[in-house]
Motif scaffolding. Structure first.
Motif, PDB file in Angstrom:
ATOM      1  N   GLN A 116       0.960  -1.057  -0.026  1.00 54.04           N
ATOM      2  CA  GLN A 116      -0.239  -0.299   0.207  1.00 54.04           C
ATOM      3  C   GLN A 116       0.802   0.995   0.194  1.00 54.04           C
ATOM      4  N   TRP A 117       1.735   0.747   0.670  1.00 56.72           N
ATOM      5  CA  TRP A 117       2.970   2.605   0.941  1.00 56.72           C
ATOM      6  C   TRP A 117       3.812   2.951  -0.600  1.00 56.72           C
ATOM      7  N   MET A 118       4.102   1.907  -1.175  1.00 56.58           N
ATOM      8  CA  MET A 118       4.396   2.127  -2.326  1.00 56.58           C
ATOM      9  C   MET A 118       3.097   2.254  -3.100  1.00 56.58           C
ATOM     10  N   ARG A 119       1.666   2.210  -3.357  1.00 54.56           N
ATOM     11  CA  ARG A 119       0.536   2.800  -4.490  1.00 54.56           C
ATOM     12  C   ARG A 119       0.559   4.121  -4.227  1.00 54.56           C
ATOM     13  N   ASP A 120       1.325   4.286  -2.734  1.00 55.91           N
ATOM     14  CA  ASP A 120       0.519   5.721  -2.092  1.00 55.91           C
ATOM     15  C   ASP A 120       1.845   6.416  -2.817  1.00 55.91           C
ATOM     16  N   LEU A 121       2.986   6.266  -2.918  1.00 59.99           N
ATOM     17  CA  LEU A 121       4.227   7.341  -3.494  1.00 59.99           C
ATOM     18  C   LEU A 121       3.832   7.193  -4.951  1.00 59.99           C
ATOM     19  N   ALA A 122       3.412   6.133  -5.549  1.00 62.68           N
ATOM     20  CA  ALA A 122       3.626   6.322  -6.833  1.00 62.68           C
ATOM     21  C   ALA A 122       1.851   7.344  -6.991  1.00 62.68           C
ATOM     22  N   ARG A 123       1.151   6.561  -6.217  1.00 61.02           N
ATOM     23  CA  ARG A 123      -0.359   7.785  -6.896  1.00 61.02           C
ATOM     24  C   ARG A 123       0.012   9.344  -6.283  1.00 61.02           C
ATOM     25  N   ARG A 124       0.505   9.533  -5.434  1.00 62.38           N
ATOM     26  CA  ARG A 124       1.471  10.893  -5.202  1.00 62.38           C
ATOM     27  C   ARG A 124       2.393  11.429  -6.277  1.00 62.38           C
ATOM     28  N   SER A 125       2.613  10.964  -6.704  1.00 63.35           N
ATOM     29  CA  SER A 125       3.096  11.209  -7.627  1.00 63.35           C
ATOM     30  C   SER A 125       3.165  11.633  -8.677  1.00 63.35           C
ATOM     31  N   ARG A 126       1.949  11.327  -9.192  1.00 64.19           N
ATOM     32  CA  ARG A 126       0.869  10.814 -10.112  1.00 64.19           C
ATOM     33  C   ARG A 126       0.535  12.192 -10.347  1.00 64.19           C
ATOM     34  N   LEU A 127      -0.370  12.485  -9.459  1.00 60.40           N
ATOM     35  CA  LEU A 127      -0.945  13.153  -8.707  1.00 60.40           C
ATOM     36  C   LEU A 127      -0.159  14.776  -8.986  1.00 60.40           C
ATOM     37  N   GLU A 128       1.270  15.023  -7.858  1.00 65.60           N
ATOM     38  CA  GLU A 128       2.094  16.044  -8.562  1.00 65.60           C
ATOM     39  C   GLU A 128       2.569  16.216  -9.934  1.00 65.60           C
ATOM     40  N   LEU A 130       1.041  16.594 -11.979  1.00 64.01           N
ATOM     41  CA  LEU A 130      -0.994  16.951 -12.767  1.00 64.01           C
ATOM     42  C   LEU A 130      -0.421  18.429 -12.080  1.00 64.01           C
ATOM     43  N   GLY A 131      -0.429  18.609 -11.437  1.00 62.89           N
ATOM     44  CA  GLY A 131      -0.114  20.259 -10.600  1.00 62.89           C
ATOM     45  C   GLY A 131      -0.458  20.031  -9.492  1.00 62.89           C
ATOM     46  N   TRP A 132      -1.099  18.861  -8.538  1.00 57.66           N
ATOM     47  CA  TRP A 132      -1.282  18.697  -7.511  1.00 57.66           C
ATOM     48  C   TRP A 132      -0.914  18.706  -6.170  1.00 57.66           C
ATOM     49  N   THR A 133      -0.490  19.633  -5.407  1.00 59.62           N
ATOM     50  CA  THR A 133      -0.145  19.595  -4.183  1.00 59.62           C
ATOM     51  C   THR A 133      -0.948  18.492  -2.791  1.00 59.62           C
ATOM     52  N   VAL A 134      -0.082  17.538  -2.598  1.00 61.19           N
ATOM     53  CA  VAL A 134      -0.564  16.168  -2.035  1.00 61.19           C
ATOM     54  C   VAL A 134      -0.720  16.871  -0.135  1.00 61.19           C
ATOM     55  N   VAL A 135      -1.431  15.899   0.543  1.00 57.87           N
ATOM     56  CA  VAL A 135      -0.619  16.259   2.175  1.00 57.87           C
ATOM     57  C   VAL A 135      -1.254  14.950   2.119  1.00 57.87           C
ATOM     58  N   GLU A 136      -0.413  14.424   3.037  1.00 56.84           N
ATOM     59  CA  GLU A 136      -0.658  12.828   3.888  1.00 56.84           C
ATOM     60  C   GLU A 136      -1.288  13.327   5.206  1.00 56.84           C
ATOM     61  N   LEU A 137      -2.289  12.660   5.760  1.00 57.48           N
ATOM     62  CA  LEU A 137      -2.223  12.383   6.751  1.00 57.48           C
ATOM     63  C   LEU A 137      -2.428  10.891   7.323  1.00 57.48           C
ATOM     64  N   ILE A 138      -2.494  11.244   9.004  1.00 56.35           N
ATOM     65  CA  ILE A 138      -2.941   9.862   9.403  1.00 56.35           C
ATOM     66  C   ILE A 138      -3.732  11.229  11.001  1.00 56.35           C
ATOM     67  N   ALA A 139      -4.186   9.844  11.518  1.00 57.19           N
ATOM     68  CA  ALA A 139      -5.433   9.731  12.619  1.00 57.19           C
ATOM     69  C   ALA A 139      -4.379  10.987  13.595  1.00 57.19           C
ATOM     70  N   ASP A 140      -3.112  11.333  14.073  1.00 61.65           N
ATOM     71  CA  ASP A 140      -2.933  11.974  15.457  1.00 61.65           C
ATOM     72  C   ASP A 140      -3.405  13.147  14.155  1.00 61.65           C
ATOM     73  N   ASP A 141      -3.314  13.746  13.200  1.00 62.06           N
ATOM     74  CA  ASP A 141      -3.071  15.343  12.788  1.00 62.06           C
ATOM     75  C   ASP A 141      -4.791  15.431  12.834  1.00 62.06           C
ATOM     76  N   LEU A 142      -6.076  14.602  13.633  1.00 62.74           N
ATOM     77  CA  LEU A 142      -6.756  14.723  13.718  1.00 62.74           C
ATOM     78  C   LEU A 142      -7.091  15.645  14.905  1.00 62.74           C
ATOM     79  N   LEU A 143      -6.211  15.309  15.967  1.00 66.02           N
ATOM     80  CA  LEU A 143      -6.457  15.498  17.094  1.00 66.02           C
ATOM     81  C   LEU A 143      -6.514  17.008  17.984  1.00 66.02           C
ATOM     82  N   ASP A 144      -6.206  18.233  16.653  1.00 63.12           N
ATOM     83  CA  ASP A 144      -5.835  19.481  16.688  1.00 63.12           C
ATOM     84  C   ASP A 144      -6.585  19.857  15.551  1.00 63.12           C
TER      85      ASP A 144
END
Length: 166
Positions: A116-128, A130-144
């Motif tokens: 999954q990590w490898m798929r996520d990296l590839a998808r991020r690169s493909r989105l970038e 296309l000109g997208w800024t990608v912000v990746e978040l995890i559960a702890d990011d939702l705490l504040d």
């Protein structure tokens, strides 16, 4: 559930009930039930939850993040927006602000696997690409939520500045 759950959890329940791939009911049915129920407490909170419900939301954390992102002041992000990569692959962005080319990706625990990590990296690169800024978040990011909104706003502002300089 309306008598005990907080707004984000009520929205997540509604999202689950009306989900696009396997709806258990419609938003109209939920609204009708709310109006005819005689022993429903916190009716206004339930109406508010239904107003935020989105059939494209696919998980409780996605719903919570979507509600937090409303604090950015850009309107509601598009849930699970489909974007086609340069090679024609269809990718889904968890939460997107297309007007800002900003993709917000929530990574639950299943994103820890090597595959999954490898798929996520590839998808991020493909989105970038296309000109997208990608912000990746995890559960702890939702705490504040306030810090998260400030961080995403800063990232988006920086990305627009870089785009103008390029």
């Amino acid at each position: 559930m309306g008598s005990v759950l907080a707004l984000p959890d009520l929205v997540a329940v509604a999202d689950h009930l009306i989900r696009r791939n396997a709806p258990l009911c419609s938003i109209t049915e939920l609204l009708e039930r709310l109006e005819v129920g005689d022993r429903i407490s916190r009716r206004s909170l339930l109406r508010q939850a239904l107003a935020f419900a989105n059939p494209r939301s696919e998980s409780r954390p996605e719903t919570a993040l979507r509600l937090i992102l409303l604090g950015c002041g850009w309107g509601e992000p598009e849930a699970n927006l489909e974007v086609r990569s340069l090679d024609g692959r269809v990718m889904r962005i968890d939460l997107a602000f297309p007007q800002h080319n900003l993709a917000i990706e929530y990574h639950g625990d299943h994103h820890r696997s090597r595959e999954q990590w490898m798929r996520d990296l590839a998808r991020r690169s493909r989105l970038e690409a296309l000109g997208w800024t990608v912000v990746e978040l995890i559960a702890d990011d939702l705490l504040d939520p306030d810090e998260l909104v400030a961080r995403i706003t800063a990232i988006a502002s920086r990305a627009r500045l870089i785009a103008r300089l390029g």
